[in-house]
Design a protein around this motif. Structure first.
Motif, mmCIF file in Angstrom:
data_model
loop_
_atom_site.group_PDB
_atom_site.id
_atom_site.type_symbol
_atom_site.label_atom_id
_atom_site.label_comp_id
_atom_site.label_asym_id
_atom_site.label_seq_id
_atom_site.Cartn_x
_atom_site.Cartn_y
_atom_site.Cartn_z
ATOM 1 N N PHE A 1 8.180 8.867 5.504
ATOM 2 C CA PHE A 1 8.240 10.235 6.033
ATOM 3 C C PHE A 1 8.667 10.219 7.501
ATOM 4 C CE2 PHE A 1 6.236 13.803 8.257
ATOM 5 C CZ PHE A 1 6.725 14.878 7.536
ATOM 6 N N ALA A 2 8.075 9.304 8.290
ATOM 7 C CA ALA A 2 8.417 9.211 9.717
ATOM 8 C C ALA A 2 9.869 8.792 9.908
ATOM 9 C CB ALA A 2 7.473 8.222 10.408
ATOM 10 N N ASP B 1 17.182 6.303 6.866
ATOM 11 C CA ASP B 1 17.215 6.309 5.402
ATOM 12 C C ASP B 1 16.271 5.225 4.879
ATOM 13 O OD1 ASP B 1 17.870 6.476 2.714
ATOM 14 O OD2 ASP B 1 19.698 5.282 2.932
ATOM 15 N N PRO B 2 15.044 5.593 4.453
ATOM 16 C CA PRO B 2 14.106 4.580 3.998
ATOM 17 C C PRO B 2 14.339 4.136 2.556
ATOM 18 C CG PRO B 2 13.064 6.730 3.929
ATOM 19 C CD PRO B 2 14.444 6.936 4.484
ATOM 20 N N ALA B 3 14.131 2.844 2.315
ATOM 21 C CA ALA B 3 14.047 2.296 0.959
ATOM 22 C C ALA B 3 12.703 1.594 0.880
ATOM 23 C CB ALA B 3 15.194 1.324 0.699
ATOM 24 N N MET B 4 12.130 1.514 -0.319
ATOM 25 C CA MET B 4 10.765 0.989 -0.419
ATOM 26 C C MET B 4 10.649 -0.106 -1.462
ATOM 27 S SD MET B 4 8.427 4.424 0.092
ATOM 28 C CE MET B 4 9.415 5.592 -0.827
ATOM 29 N N ALA B 5 9.760 -1.071 -1.153
ATOM 30 C CA ALA B 5 9.453 -2.157 -2.082
ATOM 31 C C ALA B 5 7.979 -2.513 -1.925
ATOM 32 C CB ALA B 5 10.326 -3.375 -1.792
ATOM 33 N N GLY B 6 7.334 -2.826 -3.066
ATOM 34 C CA GLY B 6 5.913 -3.131 -3.035
ATOM 35 C C GLY B 6 5.592 -4.609 -3.050
ATOM 36 N N ASP B 7 6.603 -5.446 -3.327
ATOM 37 C CA ASP B 7 6.367 -6.888 -3.356
ATOM 38 C C ASP B 7 7.700 -7.620 -3.139
ATOM 39 O OD1 ASP B 7 7.758 -6.778 -5.811
ATOM 40 O OD2 ASP B 7 5.914 -6.679 -6.976
ATOM 41 N N ALA B 8 7.639 -8.954 -3.205
ATOM 42 C CA ALA B 8 8.822 -9.771 -2.909
ATOM 43 C C ALA B 8 9.956 -9.514 -3.901
ATOM 44 C CB ALA B 8 8.436 -11.255 -2.918
ATOM 45 N N SER C 1 0.757 3.794 15.462
ATOM 46 C CA SER C 1 1.247 5.176 15.393
ATOM 47 C C SER C 1 2.696 5.138 14.918
ATOM 48 C CB SER C 1 1.165 5.841 16.770
ATOM 49 O OG SER C 1 2.154 5.318 17.642
ATOM 50 N N THR C 2 3.101 6.160 14.184
ATOM 51 C CA THR C 2 4.488 6.198 13.713
ATOM 52 C C THR C 2 5.458 6.349 14.884
ATOM 53 O OG1 THR C 2 4.247 8.573 13.276
ATOM 54 C CG2 THR C 2 3.936 7.060 11.414
ATOM 55 N N ARG C 3 5.008 6.982 15.989
ATOM 56 C CA ARG C 3 5.863 7.104 17.176
ATOM 57 C C ARG C 3 6.169 5.730 17.755
ATOM 58 N NH1 ARG C 3 3.856 11.200 21.610
ATOM 59 N NH2 ARG C 3 5.799 10.445 22.518
ATOM 60 N N GLU C 4 5.135 4.897 17.836
ATOM 61 C CA GLU C 4 5.359 3.538 18.345
ATOM 62 C C GLU C 4 6.287 2.775 17.408
ATOM 63 O OE1 GLU C 4 3.106 -0.737 19.112
ATOM 64 O OE2 GLU C 4 2.047 0.893 18.090
ATOM 65 N N LEU C 5 6.063 2.901 16.100
ATOM 66 C CA LEU C 5 6.881 2.174 15.136
ATOM 67 C C LEU C 5 8.348 2.587 15.236
ATOM 68 C CD1 LEU C 5 7.034 0.197 12.774
ATOM 69 C CD2 LEU C 5 6.576 2.110 11.234
ATOM 70 N N ILE C 6 8.615 3.876 15.310
ATOM 71 C CA ILE C 6 10.004 4.356 15.421
ATOM 72 C C ILE C 6 10.636 3.841 16.712
ATOM 73 C CG2 ILE C 6 11.474 6.385 15.653
ATOM 74 C CD1 ILE C 6 10.389 5.935 12.822
ATOM 75 N N ALA C 7 9.862 3.821 17.805
ATOM 76 C CA ALA C 7 10.388 3.314 19.077
ATOM 77 C C ALA C 7 10.736 1.835 18.955
ATOM 78 C CB ALA C 7 9.367 3.536 20.192
ATOM 79 N N GLU D 1 0.848 -1.198 0.000
ATOM 80 C CA GLU D 1 0.000 0.000 0.000
ATOM 81 C C GLU D 1 0.884 1.249 0.000
ATOM 82 O OE1 GLU D 1 -3.394 0.241 2.574
ATOM 83 O OE2 GLU D 1 -3.416 -1.939 2.847
ATOM 84 N N ALA D 2 0.803 1.999 -1.102
ATOM 85 C CA ALA D 2 1.681 3.157 -1.279
ATOM 86 C C ALA D 2 1.488 4.195 -0.172
ATOM 87 C CB ALA D 2 1.428 3.796 -2.644
ATOM 88 N N SER D 3 0.241 4.380 0.287
ATOM 89 C CA SER D 3 -0.018 5.394 1.311
ATOM 90 C C SER D 3 0.702 5.052 2.616
ATOM 91 C CB SER D 3 -1.523 5.524 1.560
ATOM 92 O OG SER D 3 -2.070 4.273 1.985
ATOM 93 N N ILE D 4 0.736 3.757 2.961
ATOM 94 C CA ILE D 4 1.425 3.342 4.188
ATOM 95 C C ILE D 4 2.936 3.464 4.000
ATOM 96 C CG2 ILE D 4 1.883 1.404 5.743
ATOM 97 C CD1 ILE D 4 -0.949 0.443 5.273
ATOM 98 N N ARG D 5 3.437 3.061 2.824
ATOM 99 C CA ARG D 5 4.873 3.205 2.539
ATOM 100 C C ARG D 5 5.311 4.652 2.695
ATOM 101 N NH1 ARG D 5 4.096 0.104 -2.202
ATOM 102 N NH2 ARG D 5 4.486 1.950 -3.476
ATOM 103 N N ASP D 6 4.542 5.567 2.099
ATOM 104 C CA ASP D 6 4.906 6.976 2.128
ATOM 105 C C ASP D 6 4.852 7.528 3.556
ATOM 106 O OD1 ASP D 6 5.239 6.881 -0.589
ATOM 107 O OD2 ASP D 6 3.284 7.774 -1.061
#
Length: 229
Positions: free
Chosen positions: A20-21, A28-35, A108-114, A11-16
């Motif tokens: 951002f967070a 440094d984020p890198a992104m992939a949509g599938d395997a 929450s992105t705060r929880e994820l970063i933690a 899901e592009a919206s979740i990736r973005d």
């Protein structure tokens, strides 16, 4: 150098949102949509951690985690599973596939970063001073490698830390709560059931060399590493 985090999410919206967070947190984020895209991203540059969605098109995140734990390039990369499946059986299945932590959607992105920072601390905080030997096993701390005799033992990051702790405290019995404090860190919330899952994974890792009985269950007390029957 900024920690490189690979986001494997269709899901592009979740990736973005996650990217951002991560940038805001100095990563440094890198992104992939599938395997397939994930494999290409790992081949291009091995990330410090992978955020892996359970539900992916084609190959599920669970299958990817199992595959990566068997491949030399990726077996030591910490993995956090992102999923809407929050039942205990799903968490256990993820842990047994080689996942190091579990974040249930919506999060929450705060929880994820933690969570990311906690897993990175646990995975990279042990400098591994020197060599450890016992029961036919050898840990090369500076190289972060385990050997059974002369054979390299493919081992995940959490199992490495667990084995390292056991071998530096051989013959002593530790409860699940004590292992959580020493191996995972007292400031991190992890269920005690997690210890059982990683003990099983550690034994399975040692099983091809018939060394799984070095990690012993002490009924009613916990676990110990012992070279005695």
């Amino acid at each position: 150098m900024h920690k490189r985090i690979l986001i494997v999410e269709d899901e592009a919206s979740i990736r973005d949102m996650v990217a951002f967070a991560l940038r805001k947190a100095g990563m440094d984020p890198a992104m992939a949509g599938d395997a397939r895209e994930a494999q290409l991203a790992i081949a291009e540059r091995v990330p410090d951690l992978i955020l892996l969605d359970w539900m992916l098109p084609g190959t599920s995140g669970l299958e990817l985690a199992r595959r990566w734990r068997k491949e030399e390039l990726s077996r030591e990369i910490p993995i956090i599973m992102l999923t809407a499946r929050g039942e205990e059986v799903d968490r256990v299945n993820g842990l047994e596939a080689g996942v190091d932590d579990y974040v249930v959607k919506p999060f929450s992105t705060r929880e994820l970063i933690a969570r990311i920072k906690a897993v990175l601390r646990r995975s990279h905080g042990d400098d591994g001073d020197g060599m450890l030997e016992g029961g036919g096993l050898r840990i090369d701390g500076p190289a972060h490698r385990v050997f059974a005799g002369d054979d390299p033992v493919p081992i995940g990051p959490t199992e490495y830390r667990l084995l390292h702790f056991f071998m530096t405290h051989a013959e002593r019995v530790y409860s699940r709560a004590q292992l959580l404090d020493h191996v995972w860190g007292g400031s991190v919330y992890v269920e005690e059931r997690t210890v059982d899952v990683h003990i099983r994974r550690l034994r399975k890792t040692l099983e091809p060399w018939k060394l799984d009985d070095l990690v012993q269950t002490v009924r009613g007390s916990g676990y110990r590493f012992s070279t005695r029957a």
